[in-house]
Design an enzyme around this catalytic site. Sequence first.
Site, PDB file in Angstrom:
ATOM      1  N   GLY A  58       0.885  -1.275  -0.081  1.00 47.57           N
ATOM      2  CA  GLY A  58       0.075  -0.239  -0.072  1.00 47.57           C
ATOM      3  C   GLY A  58       0.935   1.392   0.120  1.00 47.57           C
ATOM      4  N   ALA A  59       1.902   1.287  -1.036  1.00 47.17           N
ATOM      5  CA  ALA A  59       2.786   2.457  -0.756  1.00 47.17           C
ATOM      6  C   ALA A  59       2.322   3.584  -1.950  1.00 47.17           C
ATOM      7  CB  ALA A  59       4.240   1.878  -1.168  1.00 47.17           C
ATOM      8  N   SER A  60       1.122   3.404  -2.737  1.00 47.34           N
ATOM      9  CA  SER A  60       0.700   4.404  -3.663  1.00 47.34           C
ATOM     10  C   SER A  60       0.173   5.750  -3.068  1.00 47.34           C
ATOM     11  CB  SER A  60      -0.318   3.832  -4.672  1.00 47.34           C
ATOM     12  OG  SER A  60      -1.220   3.265  -3.727  1.00 47.34           O
ATOM     13  N   ARG A  61      -0.005   5.600  -1.870  1.00 51.07           N
ATOM     14  CA  ARG A  61      -0.579   6.696  -1.324  1.00 51.07           C
ATOM     15  C   ARG A  61      -0.314   7.064   0.267  1.00 51.07           C
ATOM     16  NH1 ARG A  61      -6.023   6.461  -0.356  1.00 51.07           N
ATOM     17  NH2 ARG A  61      -6.557   4.399  -1.609  1.00 51.07           N
ATOM     18  N   TYR A  82     -13.207  -2.456  11.281  1.00 52.08           N
ATOM     19  CA  TYR A  82     -11.880  -2.184  11.315  1.00 52.08           C
ATOM     20  C   TYR A  82     -11.009  -2.125  12.467  1.00 52.08           C
ATOM     21  CZ  TYR A  82      -8.166   1.549  10.617  1.00 52.08           C
ATOM     22  OH  TYR A  82      -6.925   2.244  10.360  1.00 52.08           O
ATOM     23  N   LYS A  99      -7.659  -4.391  13.183  1.00 51.79           N
ATOM     24  CA  LYS A  99      -6.341  -4.037  13.750  1.00 51.79           C
ATOM     25  C   LYS A  99      -5.981  -4.537  15.124  1.00 51.79           C
ATOM     26  CE  LYS A  99      -5.753  -1.149  10.508  1.00 51.79           C
ATOM     27  NZ  LYS A  99      -4.343  -1.268   9.455  1.00 51.79           N
ATOM     28  N   ILE A 132      -4.093  10.682  11.090  1.00 56.41           N
ATOM     29  CA  ILE A 132      -3.092  11.158  10.217  1.00 56.41           C
ATOM     30  C   ILE A 132      -3.808  11.768   8.888  1.00 56.41           C
ATOM     31  CG2 ILE A 132      -0.962  10.572   9.128  1.00 56.41           C
ATOM     32  CD1 ILE A 132      -0.553  10.108  12.036  1.00 56.41           C
TER      33      ILE A 132
HETATM   34  P1  NAP Z   1      -4.711   5.724   2.090  1.00 54.80           P
HETATM   35  O1  NAP Z   1      -4.381   6.925   1.917  1.00 54.80           O
HETATM   36  O2  NAP Z   1      -6.161   5.185   1.949  1.00 54.80           O
HETATM   37  O3  NAP Z   1      -3.954   4.711   1.592  1.00 54.80           O
HETATM   38  C1  NAP Z   1      -4.127   3.298   1.613  1.00 54.80           C
HETATM   39  C2  NAP Z   1      -3.087   2.366   0.811  1.00 54.80           C
HETATM   40  O4  NAP Z   1      -3.541   0.964   1.136  1.00 54.80           O
HETATM   41  C3  NAP Z   1      -3.193   2.669  -0.658  1.00 54.80           C
HETATM   42  O5  NAP Z   1      -1.991   2.965  -1.069  1.00 54.80           O
HETATM   43  C4  NAP Z   1      -3.875   1.639  -1.101  1.00 54.80           C
HETATM   44  O6  NAP Z   1      -3.456   1.085  -2.407  1.00 54.80           O
HETATM   45  C5  NAP Z   1      -3.602   0.130  -0.222  1.00 54.80           C
HETATM   46  N1  NAP Z   1      -4.437  -0.806  -0.242  1.00 54.80           N
HETATM   47  C6  NAP Z   1      -5.698  -0.940   0.041  1.00 54.80           C
HETATM   48  N2  NAP Z   1      -6.183  -1.980  -0.103  1.00 54.80           N
HETATM   49  C7  NAP Z   1      -4.905  -2.900  -0.744  1.00 54.80           C
HETATM   50  C8  NAP Z   1      -4.749  -4.113  -1.297  1.00 54.80           C
HETATM   51  N3  NAP Z   1      -5.924  -5.116  -1.279  1.00 54.80           N
HETATM   52  N4  NAP Z   1      -3.442  -4.439  -1.766  1.00 54.80           N
HETATM   53  C9  NAP Z   1      -2.579  -3.441  -1.821  1.00 54.80           C
HETATM   54  N5  NAP Z   1      -2.635  -2.187  -1.303  1.00 54.80           N
HETATM   55  C10 NAP Z   1      -4.006  -1.784  -0.896  1.00 54.80           C
HETATM   56  O7  NAP Z   1      -4.441   5.445   3.888  1.00 54.80           O
HETATM   57  P2  NAP Z   1      -3.403   5.530   5.046  1.00 54.80           P
HETATM   58  O8  NAP Z   1      -4.251   6.652   5.818  1.00 54.80           O
HETATM   59  O9  NAP Z   1      -2.203   5.979   4.180  1.00 54.80           O
HETATM   60  O10 NAP Z   1      -3.262   4.340   5.835  1.00 54.80           O
HETATM   61  C11 NAP Z   1      -2.140   3.299   5.729  1.00 54.80           C
HETATM   62  C12 NAP Z   1      -2.339   2.439   6.872  1.00 54.80           C
HETATM   63  O11 NAP Z   1      -2.299   3.173   8.141  1.00 54.80           O
HETATM   64  C13 NAP Z   1      -3.547   1.561   6.817  1.00 54.80           C
HETATM   65  O12 NAP Z   1      -3.293   0.397   7.221  1.00 54.80           O
HETATM   66  C14 NAP Z   1      -4.461   2.290   7.763  1.00 54.80           C
HETATM   67  O13 NAP Z   1      -5.666   1.408   8.295  1.00 54.80           O
HETATM   68  C15 NAP Z   1      -3.438   2.901   8.613  1.00 54.80           C
HETATM   69  N6  NAP Z   1      -3.785   4.017   9.591  1.00 54.80           N
HETATM   70  C16 NAP Z   1      -4.161   5.126   9.159  1.00 54.80           C
HETATM   71  C17 NAP Z   1      -4.528   6.190  10.047  1.00 54.80           C
HETATM   72  C18 NAP Z   1      -4.644   7.539   9.517  1.00 54.80           C
HETATM   73  O14 NAP Z   1      -5.329   8.273  10.183  1.00 54.80           O
HETATM   74  N7  NAP Z   1      -4.592   7.809   8.317  1.00 54.80           N
HETATM   75  C19 NAP Z   1      -4.658   5.976  11.414  1.00 54.80           C
HETATM   76  C20 NAP Z   1      -4.569   4.770  11.844  1.00 54.80           C
HETATM   77  C21 NAP Z   1      -3.928   3.682  11.015  1.00 54.80           C
HETATM   78  P3  NAP Z   1      -4.358   1.491  -3.748  1.00 54.80           P
HETATM   79  O15 NAP Z   1      -4.778   2.634  -3.704  1.00 54.80           O
HETATM   80  O16 NAP Z   1      -3.328   1.389  -4.845  1.00 54.80           O
HETATM   81  O17 NAP Z   1      -5.195   0.174  -4.016  1.00 54.80           O
END
Ligand code: NAP
Length: 243
Positions: free
Chosen positions: A9-12, A152, A156, A185
């Site tokens: 999940g490194a695209s975003r 969710y 986790k 975040i």
């Molecule tokens: P995000 O911006 O929505 O990015 C999610 C990433 O996961 C995207 O690169 C997406 O890739 C990838 N992804 C989703 N389903 C996938 C799959 N089946 N196979 C491969 N890649 C997949 O979210 P983020 O906020 O950066 O979150 C990253 C991690 O941190 C997650 O595990 C999230 O639960 C955790 N987290 C985030 C927060 C927050 O506040 N942001 C808080 C707590 C935990 P594609 O778009 O290419 O599919």
Amino acid sequence: MSEVVIITGASRGIGREIAKRLAIKGLTVVANYNKSEKEAKELRKELEEKGFVIDIVKADVSKREEAKELVKFTLDKYGKIDILINNAGISEYKLFTDETDEDWNKIINTNLYSVFAMSQEVIPNMIHNKKGLIINMSSAWGVVGGSLEVIYSVSKAGVDGLTKALAKELGPSNIRVNSIAPGMIYTKMNSKFTKEELEEIKEEIPLGKIGDTTDVAKCVDWLIEDKYTTGQVISINGGWIIT
Ligand code: NAP
């Protein structure tokens, strides 16, 4: 040869920031994406322009065969995997009574099964090398539970259970396993919140601000540097949740 890291999940968002940071530090980065091909290509281009080369590999890591292919690509090309960062994740904001079996399967498979499958695929190589680090992206909701995000939170909490148990099993093989549990975040994942809602959340956070993706990436840096931390869930949340 530099350390080889797979980041799912490194695209975003958080995964993208970690990929940039580690590539610039000189690690060999295999950046996974699933749907966001355009963003993944932009990431590669952005780094190339700075003189760093990364691989971008499409795989839906909630599926065993695709997780296997991602690991195979890395081993065929580089012969080893030093670090696995299980970051891919999705969230949903819904009343528990509205959740469907489909929601359950989608969230659990993406957030938890992917960690199981990816870890199983890389561990034989790490055991062979007597060295490894697995970092699982968890969440504050895995620790304390989040209203309207029950599935969710389950996924986790499962990730944290996996982290703790696997750390005990793999410690003797010199493989460390830790979770990072971010609070709030700024990423696309939180685009569901209005500006007003984000302001309200900010007021609940002792450090008075929403986190940035670099706050999480810096913790990854530290876990790579450190050699004596395993089985831990490290909270990065500005004091929002203190247990
Ligand atoms: P995000 O911006 O929505 O990015 C999610 C990433 O996961 C995207 O690169 C997406 O890739 C990838 N992804 C989703 N389903 C996938 C799959 N089946 N196979 C491969 N890649 C997949 O979210 P983020 O906020 O950066 O979150 C990253 C991690 O941190 C997650 O595990 C999230 O639960 C955790 N987290 C985030 C927060 C927050 O506040 N942001 C808080 C707590 C935990 P594609 O778009 O290419 O599919």
